[in-house]
Scaffold this motif. Structure first.
Motif, short mmCIF file in Angstrom:
data_model
loop_
_atom_site.label_atom_id
_atom_site.label_comp_id
_atom_site.label_asym_id
_atom_site.label_seq_id
_atom_site.Cartn_x
_atom_site.Cartn_y
_atom_site.Cartn_z
N ASP A 119 0.86 -1.17 0.00
CA ASP A 119 0.00 0.00 0.00
C ASP A 119 0.90 1.23 0.00
N GLU A 120 0.97 1.88 -1.14
CA GLU A 120 1.90 3.00 -1.29
C GLU A 120 1.47 4.22 -0.50
N GLU A 121 0.18 4.31 -0.21
CA GLU A 121 -0.29 5.48 0.52
C GLU A 121 -0.01 5.35 2.01
N GLU A 122 -0.14 4.14 2.51
CA GLU A 122 0.09 3.94 3.95
C GLU A 122 1.43 3.29 4.24
N ILE B 25 -0.86 -1.28 -4.44
CA ILE B 25 -2.28 -0.91 -4.36
C ILE B 25 -2.43 0.55 -3.95
N VAL B 26 -3.52 1.14 -4.40
CA VAL B 26 -3.85 2.52 -4.06
C VAL B 26 -5.34 2.61 -3.80
N SER B 27 -5.77 3.70 -3.21
CA SER B 27 -7.19 3.89 -2.93
C SER B 27 -8.02 3.79 -4.19
N ASP B 28 -9.16 3.14 -4.05
CA ASP B 28 -10.07 2.98 -5.18
C ASP B 28 -11.20 3.98 -5.02
N ASN B 29 -11.05 5.14 -5.67
CA ASN B 29 -12.05 6.18 -5.53
C ASN B 29 -12.95 6.28 -6.75
#
Ligand SMILES: [Mn+2]
Ligand SMILES: [Mn+2]
Ligand SMILES: [Zn+2]
Ligand SMILES: [Zn+2]
Lengths: 142, 142
Positions: free
Chosen positions: A97-100, A134-138
């Motif tokens: 998770d690249e965001e977290e 993975i990244v957020s699925d918006n």
DNA sequence: TAATACATTATATTTATTCTAAACTGTTGA
DNA sequence: TCAACAGTTTAGAATAAATATAATGTATTA
């Protein structure tokens, strides 16, 4: 403490004498049901928080590397600035998770066997690892 | 030189002015039929060897990162001590030869689509990369 | 060409990792 | 049991990749 015998065994098999610093490291790493991912910095912080003893950075690095060499820990290459380590030494894959900045295990059974058609003469495959970023699925929250 | 126009275009699209240092970096990176893998240290050495101009480390890092951001280069995480970079920005996978510290491309077509059954709520997969570590195969030479 | 914005560079800084060497501890066999 | 030895811990130094800084230089554009 309940597991001290196992830790002593792990240390001995890694060619290390069972000192209290190393046993403490074992407790943090292995005295849990769940496996986990960590950086050296995080490991040191956990030890500091739950231990009455102090363990130097050099000892932490040395012990972690001895365990990697023996196969009790795995190193996960993710970025060049810092190593991630894994107490799950079974064959498995990862989401990152690249965001977290967080690794998540993917069980071997959740990925079809990776079949590579190309071969390199004189070389054989030692391991195959999949990293899925993975990244957020918006997309769906209009 | 034949490709200077393309390099100027690449630089402009990356938000960078086409200076002679940056064009030199482009020549080293893109003026070849074959794509290749490199470390910053190696890139600096190539530039030094074939250029009449000197390019500072800061400029090399900055240009490489601008190209990564734009998608003209890819970063390959292999070990924590140093980044590897790739001029092949198509979707592909890698062998990593641990004995020679060398990356080898595996074309996308040489790996069956990696199907991951696990999902993470609220997250979507951005990329999937396979790294197969290879070592010498000394089994058959009795 | 002058003014401006941006780029380059040497140098300093940061940070992960490894090394060093002195003080300390576990082990072993007399 | 305990001295001798081998192995260990540790603080601090060293190393090296990566990034930041800020003074000087250059491309752009009006
Ligand atoms: Mn390592
Ligand atoms: Mn980077
Ligand atoms: Zn894992
Ligand atoms: Zn590649």
């Amino acid at each position: 403490m309940a597991y001290a015998v196992q830790y002593i065994d792990k240390l001995r098999k890694s060619g290390l004498r069972p000192t209290k610093q190393r046993i403490k490291i074992c407790e943090v790493l292995f005295d849990t049901d769940k496996t986990f991912h960590f950086t050296i910095k995080e490991l040191v912080k956990i030890i500091e928080n739950q231990a009455n003893i102090k363990v130097s950075l050099a000892t932490v690095y040395n012990t972690v590397h001895a365990f990697i060499k023996k196969g009790y820990l795995k190193e996960i290459p993710l970025n060049a600035s810092q190593s991630y380590y894994d107490t799950n030494v079974t064959h498995h894959h990862h989401f990152f998770d690249e965001e977290e900045n967080r690794l998540i295990d993917i069980h071997q059974d959740d990925v079809d066997e990776v079949n590579i058609k190309k071969t390199i003469p004189g070389k054989k495959i030692k391991s195959v690892e999949v990293i899925a970023k993975i990244v957020s699925d918006n997309q769906s929250q209009k």
